[in-house]
Design a protein around this motif. Sequence first.
Motif, PDB file in Angstrom:
ATOM      1  N   THR A 154     -51.778  -9.058  -5.021  1.00 53.80           N
ATOM      2  CA  THR A 154     -53.066  -9.174  -4.350  1.00 53.80           C
ATOM      3  C   THR A 154     -53.061 -10.205  -3.225  1.00 53.80           C
ATOM      4  OG1 THR A 154     -54.204  -8.616  -6.424  1.00 53.80           O
ATOM      5  CG2 THR A 154     -55.543  -9.608  -4.687  1.00 53.80           C
ATOM      6  N   TYR A 155     -52.537 -11.396  -3.475  1.00 54.74           N
ATOM      7  CA  TYR A 155     -52.729 -12.520  -2.566  1.00 54.74           C
ATOM      8  C   TYR A 155     -51.479 -12.871  -1.770  1.00 54.74           C
ATOM      9  CZ  TYR A 155     -56.947 -13.208  -5.304  1.00 54.74           C
ATOM     10  OH  TYR A 155     -58.154 -13.018  -5.924  1.00 54.74           O
ATOM     11  N   PRO A 156     -51.681 -13.302  -0.507  1.00 59.81           N
ATOM     12  CA  PRO A 156     -50.550 -13.830   0.260  1.00 59.81           C
ATOM     13  C   PRO A 156     -50.107 -15.175  -0.317  1.00 59.81           C
ATOM     14  CG  PRO A 156     -52.612 -14.221   1.441  1.00 59.81           C
ATOM     15  CD  PRO A 156     -52.951 -13.364   0.237  1.00 59.81           C
ATOM     16  N   SER A 164     -42.755  -7.361  -4.623  1.00 58.69           N
ATOM     17  CA  SER A 164     -43.957  -6.552  -4.421  1.00 58.69           C
ATOM     18  C   SER A 164     -43.818  -5.736  -3.148  1.00 58.69           C
ATOM     19  CB  SER A 164     -45.196  -7.450  -4.324  1.00 58.69           C
ATOM     20  OG  SER A 164     -46.355  -6.684  -4.036  1.00 58.69           O
ATOM     21  N   LEU A 165     -44.332  -4.522  -3.202  1.00 61.50           N
ATOM     22  CA  LEU A 165     -44.400  -3.659  -2.017  1.00 61.50           C
ATOM     23  C   LEU A 165     -45.801  -3.647  -1.423  1.00 61.50           C
ATOM     24  CD1 LEU A 165     -42.478  -0.549  -3.415  1.00 61.50           C
ATOM     25  CD2 LEU A 165     -41.535  -2.601  -2.331  1.00 61.50           C
ATOM     26  N   ALA A 166     -46.781  -4.231  -2.106  1.00 57.92           N
ATOM     27  CA  ALA A 166     -48.191  -4.132  -1.732  1.00 57.92           C
ATOM     28  C   ALA A 166     -48.514  -4.988  -0.508  1.00 57.92           C
ATOM     29  CB  ALA A 166     -49.067  -4.550  -2.910  1.00 57.92           C
ATOM     30  N   PRO A 167     -49.603  -4.661   0.199  1.00 58.88           N
ATOM     31  CA  PRO A 167     -49.986  -5.431   1.395  1.00 58.88           C
ATOM     32  C   PRO A 167     -50.312  -6.889   1.108  1.00 58.88           C
ATOM     33  CG  PRO A 167     -51.087  -3.301   1.374  1.00 58.88           C
ATOM     34  CD  PRO A 167     -50.421  -3.451   0.036  1.00 58.88           C
ATOM     35  N   ARG A 168     -50.900  -7.189  -0.045  1.00 61.46           N
ATOM     36  CA  ARG A 168     -51.244  -8.552  -0.465  1.00 61.46           C
ATOM     37  C   ARG A 168     -52.098  -9.275   0.573  1.00 61.46           C
ATOM     38  NH1 ARG A 168     -47.014 -12.049  -1.314  1.00 61.46           N
ATOM     39  NH2 ARG A 168     -45.646 -10.885   0.058  1.00 61.46           N
ATOM     40  N   THR A 169     -53.224  -8.667   0.895  1.00 65.01           N
ATOM     41  CA  THR A 169     -54.149  -9.255   1.864  1.00 65.01           C
ATOM     42  C   THR A 169     -55.188 -10.158   1.204  1.00 65.01           C
ATOM     43  OG1 THR A 169     -55.664  -7.372   1.699  1.00 65.01           O
ATOM     44  CG2 THR A 169     -53.904  -7.239   3.356  1.00 65.01           C
ATOM     45  N   GLY A 170     -55.262 -10.141  -0.115  1.00 67.89           N
ATOM     46  CA  GLY A 170     -56.253 -10.919  -0.830  1.00 67.89           C
ATOM     47  C   GLY A 170     -57.522 -10.153  -1.137  1.00 67.89           C
ATOM     48  N   GLU A 171     -57.633  -8.917  -0.666  1.00 65.30           N
ATOM     49  CA  GLU A 171     -58.875  -8.154  -0.848  1.00 65.30           C
ATOM     50  C   GLU A 171     -58.908  -7.391  -2.166  1.00 65.30           C
ATOM     51  OE1 GLU A 171     -59.402  -5.722   2.569  1.00 65.30           O
ATOM     52  OE2 GLU A 171     -59.565  -7.419   3.959  1.00 65.30           O
ATOM     53  N   ALA A 172     -57.815  -6.742  -2.526  1.00 63.61           N
ATOM     54  CA  ALA A 172     -57.774  -5.953  -3.760  1.00 63.61           C
ATOM     55  C   ALA A 172     -56.327  -5.820  -4.197  1.00 63.61           C
ATOM     56  CB  ALA A 172     -58.383  -4.561  -3.547  1.00 63.61           C
ATOM     57  N   LEU A 387     -45.958  -2.697   2.348  1.00 68.52           N
ATOM     58  CA  LEU A 387     -46.074  -1.332   2.850  1.00 68.52           C
ATOM     59  C   LEU A 387     -47.542  -0.940   3.022  1.00 68.52           C
ATOM     60  CD1 LEU A 387     -43.393   0.481   0.647  1.00 68.52           C
ATOM     61  CD2 LEU A 387     -43.109  -0.602   2.896  1.00 68.52           C
ATOM     62  N   ALA A 388     -47.838  -0.250   4.113  1.00 70.27           N
ATOM     63  CA  ALA A 388     -49.221   0.184   4.365  1.00 70.27           C
ATOM     64  C   ALA A 388     -49.654   1.249   3.366  1.00 70.27           C
ATOM     65  CB  ALA A 388     -49.349   0.718   5.791  1.00 70.27           C
ATOM     66  N   GLU A 389     -48.715   2.091   2.923  1.00 74.28           N
ATOM     67  CA  GLU A 389     -49.005   3.139   1.957  1.00 74.28           C
ATOM     68  C   GLU A 389     -48.023   3.034   0.795  1.00 74.28           C
ATOM     69  OE1 GLU A 389     -51.487   5.238   2.125  1.00 74.28           O
ATOM     70  OE2 GLU A 389     -52.161   4.592   4.111  1.00 74.28           O
ATOM     71  N   PRO A 390     -48.469   3.329  -0.413  1.00 72.80           N
ATOM     72  CA  PRO A 390     -47.549   3.262  -1.552  1.00 72.80           C
ATOM     73  C   PRO A 390     -46.517   4.369  -1.485  1.00 72.80           C
ATOM     74  CG  PRO A 390     -49.635   4.230  -2.225  1.00 72.80           C
ATOM     75  CD  PRO A 390     -49.830   3.753  -0.820  1.00 72.80           C
ATOM     76  N   PRO A 391     -45.303   4.124  -1.944  1.00 75.35           N
ATOM     77  CA  PRO A 391     -44.285   5.181  -1.944  1.00 75.35           C
ATOM     78  C   PRO A 391     -44.595   6.217  -3.011  1.00 75.35           C
ATOM     79  CG  PRO A 391     -43.459   3.225  -3.043  1.00 75.35           C
ATOM     80  CD  PRO A 391     -44.797   2.853  -2.484  1.00 75.35           C
ATOM     81  N   LYS A 392     -44.253   7.463  -2.724  1.00 75.44           N
ATOM     82  CA  LYS A 392     -44.436   8.532  -3.716  1.00 75.44           C
ATOM     83  C   LYS A 392     -43.270   8.568  -4.699  1.00 75.44           C
ATOM     84  CE  LYS A 392     -47.367  11.636  -0.974  1.00 75.44           C
ATOM     85  NZ  LYS A 392     -47.681  10.617   0.052  1.00 75.44           N
TER      86      LYS A 392
END
Length: 429
Positions: A154-156, A164-172, A387-392
């Motif tokens: 979630t967080y930077p 982690s592959l997630a954006p980690r912007t702190g929002e969700a 990543l902007a989108e999760p991998p399939k």
Amino acid sequence: MSPSRAAEAGGALLLAALLALATACGSRLPERAFETRPTATFPSGGEPLRIGLITSATSPVGGDALTGPRDGARAWFDALNARGGLNGRRVEVVTCDDGGSGVGNNECVHRLINERKVFALVATTALDYAGAPLVAKAGVPDIGGQPLTAAYDTYPHLYGIYGSLAPRTGEAPGWDGVLYGGTEVYRWFKREHGARTAAVVAYNQAASTAYARSISDGLRAEGYKVVDEQVDFALPNFRAVAADLRAQGADLVFDALDTHGNARLCEAMEALDVRVTAKVTNVQNWSSTVPRDYADSPTCRAALFVTGSSRNYEDTGHPAVREFRAAMGDRPLSQWQLEGWAAAMWFTDAALSCGDRLTRGCVEAYMNRPEPYTARGLLLPVRFEKLAEPPKTRETCLSVARWQDGRGWVTQGDMNTNCATVPQLGYRP
């Protein structure tokens, strides 16, 4: 192993904690929560570098359940100081026990960052990481923490031990509140042991059933016949579950239970002579205490397998494992200790990359580099990609060990070749 699958394994521990919290409460920070780790005296070499370790050491989960990463990190820093420190600077380790509560965690974060002025956090193992937004806002790197909550996706500025592959912007968490995990564990047992029928045992409690559902979804995606079993949380009838496991011909048993529930399930399977190919557990239970925990279940004990993302602490043929074990001495060992050791190594390598110009920005640049990190072969390759989108789908690898009396945890294949391209399934934490 994918970062999300590793986080899912950590979720099993969080589940056990939630189950314990259902019957226990408390938010007061325990006495003697803050401890400065004694370190060697340096006749010269500049001001000590202060590092914080936050652990839910006295949480409702029970004594020592969450202290492995802390102890491994301490051992690393003690050994580092004995060698002369970090570029000649002594590392001063300050620990904080948050008591397993959000209030206590926030207080730990405040004390370590605002009062003790730690440079970074390492090997955080928090049952309720309520202070994660404060850590991120302060821009303090948190390196090699255990993902018991979704904070590390979630967080930077937060860098979990499994990446982690997630954006980690702190929002969700993850991608718009959805995390993704691979099916490599289930693929491995199907490929290596021909398993076709799997049982998933859970309590009739929300956190337990949600976690069990994610396991069942992954098994079905790999073509298993899935037997869903549920027991009452207050008065579980594990004998009935064991009888049904035998009737259904289950090859594998997965669970969404706490440690005590696992032991009782194994006792019931033992009493009814239920034999399975594998009773699969996670990194939380990857320790030398198996003979004690499963003392009354020798058949079930012999079927115990564990999966994870780090090299088996029993692999004494590997030089990095030997170094870890030498530093731990005669203490009982666990995989979480090895991962705490690797987290402290990771921070050290990042700091050393900065030379004499050590800054948090420089450390984070090392953490965010495209080259994966392996802690000298102790971890499967770890990276942070945003990543902007999760991998399939994703090629993921897996560390697997099986318990054998007299030998301990025996590695099942090389973790760097136990790999497969598997689907990534979404779930909400």
